[in-house]
Write an enzyme that holds these catalytic residues in place. Structure first.
Site, short mmCIF file in Angstrom:
data_model
loop_
_atom_site.label_atom_id
_atom_site.label_comp_id
_atom_site.label_asym_id
_atom_site.label_seq_id
_atom_site.Cartn_x
_atom_site.Cartn_y
_atom_site.Cartn_z
N HIS A 75 5.26 6.44 -2.81
CA HIS A 75 6.54 7.04 -3.22
C HIS A 75 6.32 8.49 -3.66
O HIS A 75 7.06 9.37 -3.29
CB HIS A 75 7.15 6.28 -4.41
CG HIS A 75 7.32 4.80 -4.18
ND1 HIS A 75 7.13 3.87 -5.18
CD2 HIS A 75 7.66 4.10 -3.08
CE1 HIS A 75 7.35 2.67 -4.70
NE2 HIS A 75 7.67 2.77 -3.43
N ALA A 118 3.27 1.59 2.77
CA ALA A 118 4.48 0.78 2.56
C ALA A 118 5.46 1.52 1.65
O ALA A 118 6.68 1.46 1.86
CB ALA A 118 4.12 -0.57 1.95
N CYS A 149 0.82 -1.21 0.00
CA CYS A 149 0.00 0.00 0.00
C CYS A 149 0.85 1.26 0.00
O CYS A 149 2.07 1.21 0.08
CB CYS A 149 -0.91 -0.01 1.22
SG CYS A 149 -0.03 -0.03 2.78
N ARG A 172 13.58 -3.97 5.50
CA ARG A 172 14.27 -3.78 4.22
C ARG A 172 15.78 -3.64 4.31
O ARG A 172 16.46 -3.47 3.33
CB ARG A 172 13.66 -2.59 3.46
CG ARG A 172 12.64 -3.07 2.43
CD ARG A 172 11.89 -1.95 1.77
NE ARG A 172 12.70 -1.06 0.97
CZ ARG A 172 12.88 -1.17 -0.35
NH1 ARG A 172 12.33 -2.15 -1.00
NH2 ARG A 172 13.61 -0.31 -1.00
#
Lengths: 501, 475
Positions: B194, B64, B61, B95
């Site tokens: 982003h 994220a 999503c 990550r």
């Protein structure tokens, strides 16, 4: 060819110089400033400040309801966990479980986005049901909600009815559901809600003759070894049983070169018949509160909550099973008890008087504290982010049963940043916690025994049982050998570096 | 239309048979046989649209994308997961965005900080608690250079005004406090996260940092998240070329670096998908050119450093050649060692931002061929950049579902699959060699000259592990 990866590469001089050059652009504080603040974070003054905070959690040992709900539903035969909500949640739940178990985990979401926020999630539910049924042929769809669905107030019951009326799923496909907003409770609440949702839905109208079995509800238990151990022990006792939400094969299936979407799980026919059992025993209290209340009220069965972690608790477990079923505890189990006690006696000098900090889920903590006190260990800080007042009371009652519990303090609702302060101001010898507790290990140097959930950074621990007498041996193993590892590290360059301990 | 394209399209049609009509029609638009020339109109995939409900998409999503990818790795800010506890918990240090610093003192990358919404926050709003939370954090972490408030689903739904709180408290603390409206229900995937994150960098941080002097060789390394130290391996090469990397985003990033990128002479973009927005902004506002590059595998590295050098004077161009000359023997040795064991092996890739295209060259360097590639959250510009990298008839798949991945695997019989953690273990069960290509399966770096040997070693250990042969398959 000798290949260096990150673990060696960045220790090399050219990288150390690169990091120094980069600092020019970082505009960070001076080394002195960093040292000063670092030292201050270890003080009593900082601890007080840390414990004053009300509105922020830092490194909590807690995750949200739907994780528990889908974990629970996956333990039933052919069941697809169905998340009515945004797709990111389902992706996160799946990856979290993948990382712990190192196993595949299937769950679907209805990919709700802005339009659902405005118009509601009915269309997503209908198309989601149709696709999921056609593509993944489930025997049951277990629906849970996310924050989003709860905030906009989707009516699951009517949506599911509509899906049936439109013929998108068959009328006889069980579709239990649970409301699992992430802003209420935690994954143990979610487990409870889903268990109650499934049982109340699939046993409805199934009350009949007693089937002579007992039901066991393991709770939010992430040790696949526990499920196998439980089945082994009940088989030895010749107790007919149904494990409700048997996740062992879902999270630990054999590799045969074939990926199965639904390996194992509690057979639905057994789950439907669970209403006719002699008794239902839960192995965790806090993750089955509503379920056990429901069973006690509605099923007219004996119920008990028994967490067989440690000797006394395991004794009690077998006594109760024996009482309920009328079957004696066989010698084979008595021998296992003897071996577990033998292991504890052999190892006790390395645990007796050692001071422990623990962080984890409430039921696991109750079991571990009981076990540690049996070994002469001293629990000092018990941190339970998912714990409440009732947990605090229960834990204090347990601690008061042993002189080894006198130094303990229970921190319900606190997190691992609180524990960091405690470990600096009131140090202990050992820490028990999940993989995230390794940051505490690094910051404070307290040796860490990994027990709990999630365990991301060590492989296969969840395959060993922590329940029953075999479980006791595993706990002894993990705790005492961590003590011995630490002794070796500390005595490495002294005369006390021994081969025989 | 060529036979290769026809055969692949037939296979795709077969796979789609399992779907209900509506989903079949939709999914057909997202799957295609590759046409490297871009001439075949039916070979273009549709992308960046909503996933079908109920099909087990691999996507995440907006939260994220904004928290997990862009803002989370910024090391000296306190990144707050604002809302219920889960989102922050599941994205906690997943990550491996490596950084230097003392965590909890001057850096905070591996911490999970959350306002842990309760029911009362939903009913009465979470802004008051947020204000106090920021004050509590400021007291506990005085060296933090900024704060980021990353909103989860309920925040947007109940209409909390996080911008107002941010504005007020930022003035009081005199540090940037960035409200990021990245609620998970926004958009169709990580991708919008982003974009939203880029916009907040633009509005709250960019242009506000301190840099004493500039040089003609200043560059910013953008869109490298330093997974397993990738950005450090990349930075090393850029510095050897004589460039001065004044900012590194967002792996091992500091607020100050993000504030001075506008002073670079050139922006170097690795993950185009997640960071093209801010680079376009800097181009428009400050006139800074940007260039995409690919540091996976020697072939692409040589091309990329020459391309980067072409923006500078002869000294840099000469240095680029020197760097290539210096490392080529080492790279050749890696190829010599690993290629014989990997030659002709087929790879299927289903990953995120840039890897489905960027790693193709690295696979080819060690003799492997990518026969299928797809993006979780790519846009048409990503696919346009991918078509020429692959052979005719290769499978292109957008927003593939677990079902499709399994079916394509059965039919294409790749020797190796590279995808994410959610796919990893189903491939293990299928007995198909698998590498987690989001986090390098806890290995790395894979970028640059130092990363390529690690990449080659890891692919070899994946494809040639004796463990795959131990599986006793049911007849």
């Amino acid at each position: 060819m000798r290949i260096k990866d990150h673990s060696e590469l960045f220790q090399e001089q050219e990288y150390i110089e690169q990091f120094a050059r980069k600092k020019e652009f970082e505009n960070g504080p001076s080394d002195e400033e960093i040292q000063r603040v670092s030292a201050w974070t270890k003080t009593e003054e900082y601890k007080e400040l840390n414990f004053k905070r009300q509105n922020i959690k830092i490194n909590p040992a807690k995750a949200c309801q739907p994780l528990g709900a889908i974990f629970c539903s996956s333990g039933f035969e052919g069941t697809m966990p169905f998340v009515q909500g945004a797709q990111g949640c389902a992706a996160y739940f799946r990856s979290h479980l993948n990382r712990h178990f190192k196993e595949p985990f299937a769950a679907i979401s209805t990919s709700m986005t802005e339009d659902a926020a405005v118009f509601g999630g009915l269309n997503n539910m209908l198309e989601g049901m149709e696709n999921a049924y056609k593509l993944y042929s489930p025997k049951m769809l277990a629906v849970c909600t996310t924050c989003m669905t709860e905030v906009i107030g989707d009516d699951l019951n009517s949506y599911i009815r509509t899906a049936r009326e439109k013929g998108l799923i068959p009328n006889d496909l069980p579709v239990p559901f649970a409301h699992t907003p992430s802003f209420v409770g935690s994954y143990i609440t979610g487990y409870d809600n889903m268990m109650k949702g499934i049982l109340s839905s699939i046993t409805s109208g199934k009350k009949g003759e007693p089937n002579g079995k007992i039901n066991i509800i393991p709770g939010f238990d992430t040790y696949t070894g526990n499920y196998r151990e439980l089945k082994r022990l009940l088989d030895i006792m010749d107790v007919k049983h149904t494990i409700l939400a048997d996740v062992s094969d879902i999270f630990d299936s054999p590799n045969t070169g074939e990926y199965k979407l639904y390996p194992g799980g509690t057979p639905l026919v057994d789950a439907m018949d669970s209403i006719n059992a002699e008794a239902t025993i839960a192995l965790q209290k806090y993750s089955t509160l509503k379920t056990m209340e429901y069973i006690g009220k509605e099923w007219n069965q004996k119920t008990a909550v028994l967490t067989p972690i440690g000797i006394k608790n395991t004794d009690k477990f077998f006594e109760e099973i024996s009482k309920i079923t009328g079957k004696p505890v066989p010698q084979e189990i008595e021998d296992e008890r003897g071996r577990a006690v033998d292991a504890m006696i052999d190892s006790h000098p390395y645990v007796h008087g050692k001071r422990f900090s623990l962080v984890g889920d409430p039921d696991m903590l109750m079991g571990l504290v009981s076990f540690l006190m049996e070994m002469g260990g001293i629990p000092v800080h018990i941190v339970c982010t998912m714990g409440d007042k009732k947990f605090e009371e229960d834990m204090n009652a347990l601690l008061s049963e042993s002189p080894f519990g006198a130094d303990a303090h229970v921190y319900a609702g606190k997190d691992m940043w609180h524990l960091r302060s405690l470990l600096f101001t009131e140090p202990v010898d050992l820490l028990i916690g999940n993989s995230y507790a390794k940051f505490l290990w690094r910051d404070t140097g307290t040796p860490l025994v990994r027990i709990g959930f999630p365990l991301f950074d060590r492989h296969h621990l969840h395959r060993y049982p922590v329940i029953g007498y075999q479980g006791v041996i595993n706990l002894v193993n993990w705790v005492v050998n961590t003590v011995l590892d630490e002794m070796d590290r500390k005595t490495m360059n002294t005369t006390s570096f021994d081969v025989i301990r | 239309m060529s036979t290769a394209i026809k055969d692949t399209q037939k296979m795709i049609e077969e796979v789609l048979e399992a779907y209900p009509e509506k989903s079949k029609k939709d999914r057909a638009k997202h799957l295609a046989a590759n046409d490297p020339t871009g001439q075949c109109s039916t070979c273009q995939v549709k992308s960046n649209v909503k996933s079908r409900p109920g099909v087990m998409t691999v996507r995440g999503c907006a939260y994220a994308g904004a928290k997990g990818v862009v803002w989370g790795p910024v090391k000296d800010q306190l990144t707050i997961s604002h809302g219920p506890v889960g989102c922050g918990q599941y994205s906690w240090w997943a990550r491996r965005n490596y950084y230097n610093g003392q965590t909890g003192v001057d850096t905070f990358g591996t911490m999970h900080i959350t306002t842990d919404f309760q029911e009362k926050d939903i009913v009465y709003g979470g802004d008051k608690g947020l204000d106090s939370a920021l004050h509590e954090l400021k007291e506990l972490f005085p060296l933090a250079k900024g704060m980021g408030i990353l909103s989860e689903c309920p925040v947007g739904l109940i209409g909390d005004d996080i911008e107002a709180v941010s504005k007020r408290v930022a003035k009081e603390f005199n540090i940037p406090i960035v409200p990021v409206r990245c609620e998970g229900f926004r958009g169709v995937s990580q991708s919008l996260g982003h974009h939203i994150a880029n916009d907040t960098i633009r509005d709250y941080v960019l242009g506000k940092g301190q840099l004493e002097k500039t040089t003609p060789y200043d560059v910013a390394l953008i869109g490298d998240y330093n997974i397993g130290g990738d950005a450090w391996a990349s930075r090393k090469m850029l510095e050897e070329m004589g460039l001065r990397v004044i900012a590194q985003w967002t792996g091992d990033a500091s607020i100050n670096e993000m504030g001075i990128a506008n002073k670079a002479k050139l922006n170097l973009v690795h993950c185009y998908r997640s960071m093209n927005y801010i680079c376009r902004h800097m181009e428009e506002t400050y006139g800074i050119p940007w260039v995409e590059f690919n540091f996976f595998g020697p072939t692409k590295i040589y091309q990329s450093i020459r391309k980067i050098a072409s923006y500078f004077d002869d000294s840099i161009k000469e240095n680029a050649e020197k760097v290539i000359e210096k490392y080529k023997p080492k790279m050749d040795a890696v190829i010599e060692e690993f290629k014989p064991r990997l030659e002709g092996k087929k790879v299927m890739l289903y990953v995120g931002g840039l890897r489905p295209r960027h790693t193709i060259g690295a696979y080819e360097d060690i003799g492997m061929e990518v026969v299928a590639a797809g993006y979780e959250f790519g846009h048409s510009d990503d696919y346009k950049r991918t078509y020429p990298e692959m052979k005719e008839g290769a499978v292109i798949m957008d927003d593939a579902t677990l079902y499709e991945l399994e079916e394509f695997t059965r039919r294409l019989k790749p020797d190796m699959v590279g995808s994410g953690i959610k796919e990893k273990y189903s491939y293990h069960k299928m007995g198909v060699p698998f590498r987690q290509m989001h986090s390098w399966d806890y290995s790395g770096p894979y970028h640059g000259f130092d990363g390529f040997p690690v990449f080659a070693r890891d692919m070899d250990m994946t494809v040639n592990s004796p463990t795959w042969n131990l599986i006793r398959r049911k007849k």
